[in-house]
Design an enzyme around this catalytic site. Structure first.
Site, short mmCIF file in Angstrom:
data_model
loop_
_atom_site.label_atom_id
_atom_site.label_comp_id
_atom_site.label_asym_id
_atom_site.label_seq_id
_atom_site.Cartn_x
_atom_site.Cartn_y
_atom_site.Cartn_z
N GLU A 1 -1.09 -5.40 8.49
CA GLU A 1 -0.39 -4.33 9.58
C GLU A 1 -0.75 -4.47 10.41
OE1 GLU A 1 0.45 -0.26 8.88
OE2 GLU A 1 1.37 -0.76 6.59
N ASP B 1 0.82 -0.95 0.12
CA ASP B 1 0.01 0.26 0.28
C ASP B 1 0.55 1.26 -0.01
OD1 ASP B 1 1.12 0.20 2.82
OD2 ASP B 1 -1.41 0.41 3.15
N SER B 2 1.97 0.77 0.43
CA SER B 2 3.18 2.02 -0.23
C SER B 2 2.51 2.63 -1.91
CB SER B 2 4.38 1.76 0.16
OG SER B 2 5.08 0.76 -1.01
N ASP C 1 -1.24 -6.08 0.07
CA ASP C 1 -0.79 -5.58 1.39
C ASP C 1 -2.66 -5.30 1.08
OD1 ASP C 1 0.27 -4.70 3.68
OD2 ASP C 1 1.72 -3.23 2.68
N GLU D 1 9.93 -3.58 10.98
CA GLU D 1 9.69 -2.19 9.68
C GLU D 1 10.28 -0.96 10.94
OE1 GLU D 1 6.91 -0.73 6.86
OE2 GLU D 1 7.98 0.80 6.78
N LYS E 1 -1.07 -9.17 3.51
CA LYS E 1 0.34 -8.98 4.50
C LYS E 1 -0.65 -7.95 4.84
CE LYS E 1 3.07 -5.87 3.62
NZ LYS E 1 2.99 -4.55 4.75
#
Ligand code: KIV
Length: 304
Positions: free
Chosen positions: A135, A64-65, A103, A202, A133
């Protein structure tokens, strides 16, 4: 291709003609057992996914960057499932060997396991992803378990979790105190117990990442987490010099493609203004007789 890249490509593809064997989630888990380092890179479209694949990278993360490096948002929060599914589908059309991970964007899983299941299923059904993924730490454990119980492989992500950037007060290194590091370690263990097949660490101190890596049997993939993780990931646009707005300390630039792109576009701009592009090499001709017929037709007044 440079000689070095060609060699890397051939070692992965077994020569120019052999078909690459698709990597699977269990293959990635086995790499930790076998002491092999894992490489992961983000990609957001088919063209770059193909290049990442050709370089021999093991995992492509459709991160999602994208919200920042592709869509122009100041952070990842505004990214939607529709944004992600569209990009992920393009990536899966471009890459064949790497494990593909979608993501989960902000808001797609925080509302509970049912929403998470529905959204994660979209990544697999509509976009050809192998895994998703998520978070977060202990608060995502139930969701991770629900996804894994329903056949969806999950990569966890702890430490700096950019979807919480506002709450964290910016993109700051995490787990710097003994207490915070202990909490992160416990979260990582809980996520492994819930069935996550790997975990991104991270922006945390290297010794903390080393401890997590030693304690878990699933692979750790570091970004700003030092050299002792089982694998490393970077954001493609940071690696290639395509994103200038924000450069984290951990982001190594391996090429400055952005400058080359600007130079190329400047040359185009100048040639068009000077009338030197397009030249004969980039233009089409037609038979002289056809051109004559056309001219004559235009010269003759139209019959009424
Ligand atoms: O969105 C992303 O690209 C990521 C990586 C930085 C791990 O989450």
């Amino acid at each position: 291709m440079t000689e070095k890249v060609e060699r890397a490509h051939d070692s992965v593809y077994g020569g120019a003609t052999a078909a690459p064997k698709k990597l699977t989630v269990p293959d990635v888990v086995a790499m930790k057992r076998d002491g092999k380092r894992i490489t992961m890179m983000t990609a957001y479209d088919a063209a770059f996914a193909r290049l990442v694949d050709r370089a021999g990278i093991d995992i492509i993360l459709v991160g999602d960057s994208a919200g920042m490096v592709v869509l122009g948002h100041p952070n990842t929060v505004p990214v939607t499932m529709d944004d992600m599914v569209r990009m992920a589908a393009a990536v899966s059309r471009g890459a064949s060997r790497p494990v593909l991970i979608g993501d989960m964007p902000f808001g797609s899983y925080q509302t509970g396991p049912q929403d998470a299941l529905r959204n994660a299923a979209r990544f697999l059904k509509e976009a050809g992803m192998d895994a998703v993924k998520i978070e977060g730490g202990h608060e995502t454990v139930d969701t991770v378990r629900a996804l894994v119980d329903n056949g969806i492989s999950v990569m966890a992500h702890v430490g700096l979790t950019p979807q919480r950037v506002a709450m964290l007060g910016g993109f700051k290194t995490q787990a710097k105190s003994a207490r915070a590091a202990r909490r992160l370690l416990d979260d990582a263990v809980a996520l492994e117990d819930a069935g996550a097949f790997s975990i991104v660490l991270e922006s945390i101190p290297s010794p903390v990442a080393a401890m997590v890596t030693e304690r878990l049997s699933i692979p750790t993939i570091g970004i700003g987490a030092g050299p002792d993780c089982d694998g490393q990931v970077l954001v493609l646009h940071d690696v290639l010099g395509l994103y200038g707005d924000f450069k984290p300390k951990f982001a190594k630039r391996y090429a400055d493609i952005g400058a080359q792109v600007t130079d190329a576009l400047r040359a185009f701009d100048q040639e068009v203004r000077a009338g030197t592009f397009p030249d004969a090499d980039h233009s089409f001709t037609m038979k002289e007789e056809e051109l004559d017929k056309l001219r004559q037709g235009l010269a003759r007044p139209k019959a009424v």
